[in-house]
Design a protein around this motif. Structure first.
Motif, PDB file in Angstrom:
ATOM      1  N   ILE A 431      60.311   7.137  72.756  1.00 37.55           N
ATOM      2  CA  ILE A 431      60.465   7.312  74.197  1.00 37.55           C
ATOM      3  C   ILE A 431      59.127   7.738  74.777  1.00 37.55           C
ATOM      4  N   GLN A 432      59.058   7.701  76.092  1.00 31.90           N
ATOM      5  CA  GLN A 432      57.844   8.169  76.759  1.00 31.90           C
ATOM      6  C   GLN A 432      58.206   8.750  78.123  1.00 31.90           C
ATOM      7  N   PRO A 442      56.412  11.723  72.828  1.00 30.19           N
ATOM      8  CA  PRO A 442      56.701  12.643  71.723  1.00 30.19           C
ATOM      9  C   PRO A 442      56.947  11.883  70.439  1.00 30.19           C
ATOM     10  N   LYS A 443      56.603  12.494  69.340  1.00 33.83           N
ATOM     11  CA  LYS A 443      56.767  11.856  68.030  1.00 33.83           C
ATOM     12  C   LYS A 443      57.399  12.830  67.052  1.00 33.83           C
ATOM     13  N   ASN A 444      58.012  12.269  66.043  1.00 35.21           N
ATOM     14  CA  ASN A 444      58.553  13.076  64.958  1.00 35.21           C
ATOM     15  C   ASN A 444      57.463  13.403  63.954  1.00 35.21           C
ATOM     16  N   TYR A 445      57.721  14.418  63.142  1.00 31.26           N
ATOM     17  CA  TYR A 445      56.724  14.820  62.151  1.00 31.26           C
ATOM     18  C   TYR A 445      56.478  13.686  61.160  1.00 31.26           C
ATOM     19  N   SER A 497      57.323  19.633  76.882  1.00 32.91           N
ATOM     20  CA  SER A 497      57.401  19.879  75.440  1.00 32.91           C
ATOM     21  C   SER A 497      58.013  21.228  75.103  1.00 32.91           C
ATOM     22  N   LEU A 498      58.625  21.924  76.053  1.00 38.13           N
ATOM     23  CA  LEU A 498      59.206  23.251  75.801  1.00 38.13           C
ATOM     24  C   LEU A 498      60.090  23.290  74.565  1.00 38.13           C
TER      25      LEU A 498
END
Length: 783
Positions: A431-432, A442-445, A497-498
Motif C-alpha cells: 500500500i502507499q 510502509p513495508k514489512n520486516y 507511522s504511529l
C-alpha cells in the motif's frame, strides 16, 4: 600786680546738677589712690580646690554618660536577640535513610550535615561523662556560665601548653551554634553569656546535653554522637566502649586536626587527657582509667560515599526530591521504605551484566531492565545500565528511545475495544499513502506480503502493513489515548507511522503500560516507595493498600493477552518461553538501533531495552526477539523460581489456539482508509458471492449471529478517531520484529465444489434479506 583772671560765669541752676554728675567717679574704676588690700590664702586654696573638683568630675560624668548609653544600647540589642524558647522546637538537620522491602539499609542521604538524632537515654553514661569532662566539667553546677571553670581551663591550658579544657560551657556552645554567628567580638560574647543564662532558666540539664550531643560537629561531615560513632568506629553510639567515647570527646576541640584518620597519635593523646579529666572528676576509678588505656582501639575506616543497588536507589532519590524538595528529602531525617526485592534486583544486575558481555561483537553497549509487580504497581527491580560507576545515566527511566513494534499492542487493544476480535481479517499487501507530492510505502520486516490474515496472526508475526492499516482505520487520536491511559507519559507523534512506534518512550513507561494490560485494563501508578516516615515516626506516604483504577475494557485486555501469549509460543519471541504462561511483544527499530522485549506473567511485568547511548546500528541480526527476549527470559526464569505457576484470569487463560477468520463487524468504529492498494487483484480474497447452490449454508447459519457484548464497543468516552489534524510529515518508523520461525499459513478457504450445477446464485445478500423477512413460526400454546 597781676591782672585778675575772669571766672567763667556760673551755670544755670538746672545744669549744675548734671555737671556734678559728669565729674562723679565711676564705680568700675576704683580709687587709684586707695590702698591695695591684702590677699586671703584660704580663698586661693578653696578656689584651686573647686576648679580641681570640676576638672575631676568631668571625665566621671562623661564616663557615666557613656556607660549609660552603652547599657541602653546593649539592653536594646539583647531585646532583639532570638528567643531561646525556640530551642524546644529546634530540629537539627538529620540524615535521610533508604531501606529495602526487608528494612535493610540501602543508603544514607544528607546535604552538608550527616546526622542521626539519638535520645540521651540511649547514650551510655560513661560516654556522656567523657564529653562533659572534656568540654564542661562543672556542667551540672553552673547556671550557663562557669566563671570558675573558665579560670581553671585557662590555667590548665597554660600549664600544659595545649588546649586541655574548653573555656565555653556546653550551654554557651549551643547558643553560639544555634543562634549566633562565629564572629569574635565583645558584643557577641556578652550576648552569648546572656542567652546561655536564659537557656539554663528554661531547659533542664538533660535537655541541654541531649541537644548538644546531637548537634556538635565531629569531623568528616559527621554531626552528632551517632554519626560520629558510625564514622569512626562503624557502630552505634549505644555500643561505644569507654576508650572510644573518650577519643570522640577528646577530638571535639579540633575534629579536623585530631581526627584519628589524619592524626591517630594526636587522637590517642586527646583520649588520654579526657580519661585523666574523668578520673579527676571521679567519673571513673583509677582501675577503669588503666583498663581503658590498655584496651585496643581500632577505627573502622572511611567509606566512600556509596549506595547499594545504585540505579534503583538513585531513582528513589530523584522521586523524593521531586515530591518533597531538596530541603525535606536531605535534611529532615526521613525514613524511606522501598519496594525493591533485593533478590530480584541482584538477579537482574547479574543477568544484564553477563548477557551484555556476550554482545560486544554485535556493537551493543548498553541495556536497561525494569520489573513491576502487576498486583501492586511496585517497582521490584531496576537496572539502568551496565555499570553505575562508569555511567550514572539511568536508562531505565531517563533514556527516550523508539519502541518499534512493541508499540503495536496499543493499536490492537484500541481495535478490540471497538468491536474487532482476534479473528477479524485484514489483507497484508503493498500500500502507499500520498502526502502532497510525496509518497510513503510502509513495508514489512521480511519485505514480502502474505495476503489475507487474522489480527491474531498479524500481531504474532508482527506484520507492519496490518498494523498501519488498522491504525489508519481507528485513528491516531484513539491510539494515543489508549497508550496514555495505559501509562505512556511521553509525547506521541501524530504521524502515519504511529502504529510502528516512531515516538520515543522509556523502559519504565513501557513496563507500566504492559502491567496495566496484565491486570486486565486497571491502572496503578508505578512506585518505588512502600512508605515514608518522618523523624518522629509519623507516616507521610503509604502505598501498601492502593486500589487499581479501571481505565480500559477488561475483555479487550484479555483478548490482547491471549494473542500476546501466541507471540511467545509461535510468533517472533520463542526465546522468551520460560515454561509457564507469559505474554509479550518484541520491538526492533530501523537499522537495528534498538531492540526491545516487553512481557509479563501474572506475577511480574518486565521491560528490556538493548542498544547504544548514541543511536548506532547493532550487528548480526540484532532484534528484539534475539537480544532483548533472551535477556528477559534469563531474568524472568530466576525471578519465578519460587513463584507458583499461574495462568491469566478470564478469557486470557489457556493455550491461544488459532482463531477462525471473520470479517470486521460493520458497527466497528472506522475512518475511511486513506491508503492506496497497489496490487489489489493479487491479494484480493476469493469471490465467495459466486457459489454452487449445493454449497449454500443452512438457514440457521445465514441468520445474523449476535456478538457478545464484551466484544462490542466499550462504554468508555473515548476520543473520536478523526485524523483531520494529523501531522502528515513522514516519520521514520521502527521496523517490525524479525520472525524466529516461518509465518503460519492463514486458515485455508473451502475448496470450490467439483460438482457441476446448472443454477448459480450470484446475489447472496438478497437471499439473506429475503430469509430475514420470513415470519418466525407461531409460538406453541401453553400447556
Amino acid at each position: 600786680m597781676k591782672p585778675d583772671h575772669k571766672l567763667p560765669a556760673p551755670l544755670p541752676p538746672g545744669l549744675q546738677k548734671h555737671a556734678k554728675a559728669r565729674h562723679k567717679a565711676s564705680p568700675l574704676i576704683g580709687n587709684r589712690r586707695k590702698a591695695h588690700r591684702s590677699i586671703d590664702a584660704w580663698e586661693v586654696f578653696w578656689g584651686i580646690l573647686r576648679w580641681s573638683f570640676r576638672l575631676l568630675m568631668l571625665p566621671v560624668l562623661l564616663g557615666a554618660s557613656s556607660l549609660g548609653g552603652a547599657y541602653t544600647g546593649m539592653a536594646l540589642r539583647f531585646s532583639q536577640l532570638p528567643d531561646v524558647s525556640a530551642l524546644q522546637y529546634y530540629a537539627p538537620i538529620e540524615t535521610t535513610e533508604i531501606y529495602d522491602d526487608k528494612n535493610h539499609l540501602l543508603m544514607k542521604l544528607f546535604g552538608e550535615e550527616n546526622r542521626r538524632v539519638l535520645p540521651l537515654n540511649q547514650v551510655p553514661d560513661k560516654i556522656q561523662q567523657a564529653v562533659i569532662s572534656a568540654e564542661d566539667g562543672r556542667f551540672y553546677e553552673h547556671k550557663g556560665i562557669d566563671w570558675i571553670g573558665m579560670a581553671r581551663a585557662l590555667k590548665a591550658n597554660f600549664d600544659r601548653k595545649a588546649a586541655v579544657q574548653g573555656g565555653s560551657s556546653i550551654t554557651q556552645q549551643i547558643v553560639k551554634n544555634t543562634f549566633l554567628t562565629a564572629e569574635r567580638t565583645p558584643q557577641r560574647k556578652l550576648a552569648e553569656a546572656w542567652m546561655a543564662t536564659e537557656v539554663e532558666k528554661k531547659f533542664s540539664k538533660h535537655q541541654i546535653l541531649e541537644l548538644y550531643l546531637n548537634q556538635v560537629y565531629w569531623g568528616h561531615n559527621a554531626y552528632g554522637i551517632e554519626a560520629a560513632s558510625q564514622t569512626y568506629f562503624g557502630k552505634s553510639a549505644r555500643l561505644l566502649k569507654l576508650n572510644e567515647g573518650a577519643m570522640l570527646a577528646g577530638i571535639l576541640t579540633g575534629p579536623e586536626i585530631y581526627s584519628p584518620y589524619r592524626n591517630f597519635k594526636g587522637a590517642e593523646h586527646r583520649m588520654q587527657l579526657t580519661l585523666e579529666r574523668m578520673r579527676e572528676l571521679k567519673f571513673i576509678t583509677a582501675e577503669e582509667y588503666t583498663q581503658a588505656l590498655k584496651s585496643p582501639l581500632k577505627v573502622a575506616g572511611l567509606k566512600a560515599g556509596s549506595m547499594r543497588y545504585p540505579y534503583f536507589t538513585s531513582y528513589v532519590l530523584a522521586m523524593l526530591k521531586e515530591n518533597y524538595g531538596d530541603q525535606k528529602a536531605l535534611k529532615q531525617g526521613l525514613r524511606i521504605y522501598t519496594t525493591i526485592n533485593t533478590q530480584w534486583q541482584e538477579q537482574a544486575e547479574k543477568a544484564l551484566k553477563e548477557h551484555m558481555s556476550q554482545l560486544k561483537r554485535m556493537n551493543a553497549e548498553q541495556a536497561a531492565l525494569v520489573a513491576i509487580e502487576p498486583q501492586t504497581g511496585f517497582i521490584r527491580a531496576m537496572v539502568g545500565g551496565r555499570n553505575y560507576s562508569e555511567s550514572q545515566f539511568n536508562r531505565a527511566w531517563q533514556a527516550q528511545r523508539q519502541p518499534g513494534s512493541s508499540f503495536k499492542p496499543f493499536v490492537y487493544l484500541t481495535a478490540f475495544a471497538r468491536g474487532y476480535t482476534p479473528g477479524h481479517t485484514e489483507i497484508d499487501e503493498p500500500i502507499q499513502f500520498r502526502i502532497g507530492t510525496r509518497v510513503w510505502k510502509p513495508k514489512n520486516y521480511s519485505g514480502g506480503y502474505s495476503g489475507t490474515m487474522t489480527l491474531q496472526r498479524a500481531l504474532e508475526s508482527s506484520v507492519n502493513i496490518i498494523a498501519v492499516k488498522l491504525g489508519d482505520k481507528l485513528g491516531n487520536g484513539n491510539i494515543i489515548d489508549t497508550a496514555h491511559k495505559l501509562g505512556i507519559r511521553s509525547r506521541l507523534k501524530n504521524v502515519l507511522s504511529l502504529p510502528l512506534g516512531p515516538s520515543e518512550v522509556n523502559p519504565l513507561e513501557m513496563a507500566n503500560a504492559y502491567s496495566t494490560i496484565a491486570r486486565g485494563g486497571r491502572y496503578l501508578e508505578p512506585t518505588p516507595i512502600l512508605r515514608i516516615e518522618d523523624r518522629y515516626g509519623n507516616v507521610l506516604e503509604d502505598n501498601r493498600n492502593r486500589q487499581a483504577e479501571p481505565v480500559y475494557s477488561a475483555e479487550a485486555s484479555y483478548q490482547l493477552i491471549k494473542i500476546m501469549k501466541g507471540v511467545v509460543l509461535r510468533g517472533t519471541a520463542p526465546a522468551a518461553n520460560i515454561g509457564r504462561p507469559v505474554a509479550g511483544k518484541t520491538g526492533t527499530t530501523s537499522d537495528h538501533r534498538d531492540a526491545w522485549f516487553v512481557g509479563f506473567s501474572p506475577q511480574l511485568c518486565t521491560a528490556v531495552w538493548i542498544g547504544n547511548d548514541t543511536p548506532t546500528r547493532m550487528y548480526g541480526g540484532a532484534t528484539g526477539g534475539t537480544l532483548a527476549a533472551t535477556l528477559w527470559a534469563r531474568f524472568m526464569r530466576e525471578a519465578h523460581k519460587n513463584l507458583p505457576k499461574k495462568d491469566f484470569p478470564g478469557s486470557a487463560a489457556g493455550y491461544p489456539a488459532i482463531v477462525a477468520a471473520a470479517k470486521a463487524p460493520e458497527n466497528a468504529e472506522e475512518n475511511t482508509p486513506r491508503y492506496e492498494r497497489l496490487n489489489a487483484k493479487k491479494y484480493d480474497p476469493v469471490d465467495t458471492t459466486k457459489i454452487d447452490p449445493d454449497e449454500l449454508p443452512s438457514v440457521d447459519e445465514l441468520l445474523p449471529i449476535a456478538m457478545p457484548s464484551s466484544a462490542l464497543r466499550s462504554n468508555q468516552n473515548l476520543p473520536a478517531g478523526s485524523t483531520g489534524n494529523m501531522d502528515l510529515r513522514l516519520s521514520v518508523p521502527g521496523q517490525a520484529q524479525n520472525r524466529q520461525e516461518p509465518m503460519l499459513t492463514p486458515p485455508s478457504s473451502p475448496k470450490p465444489s467439483q460438482r457441476k450445477n446448472t443454477r448459480v446464485i450470484n446475489e447472496l445478500d438478497q437471499l439473506i434479506k429475503e430469509l430475514e423477512k420470513m415470519e418466525p413460526p407461531p409460538a406453541a400454546p401453553p400447556e
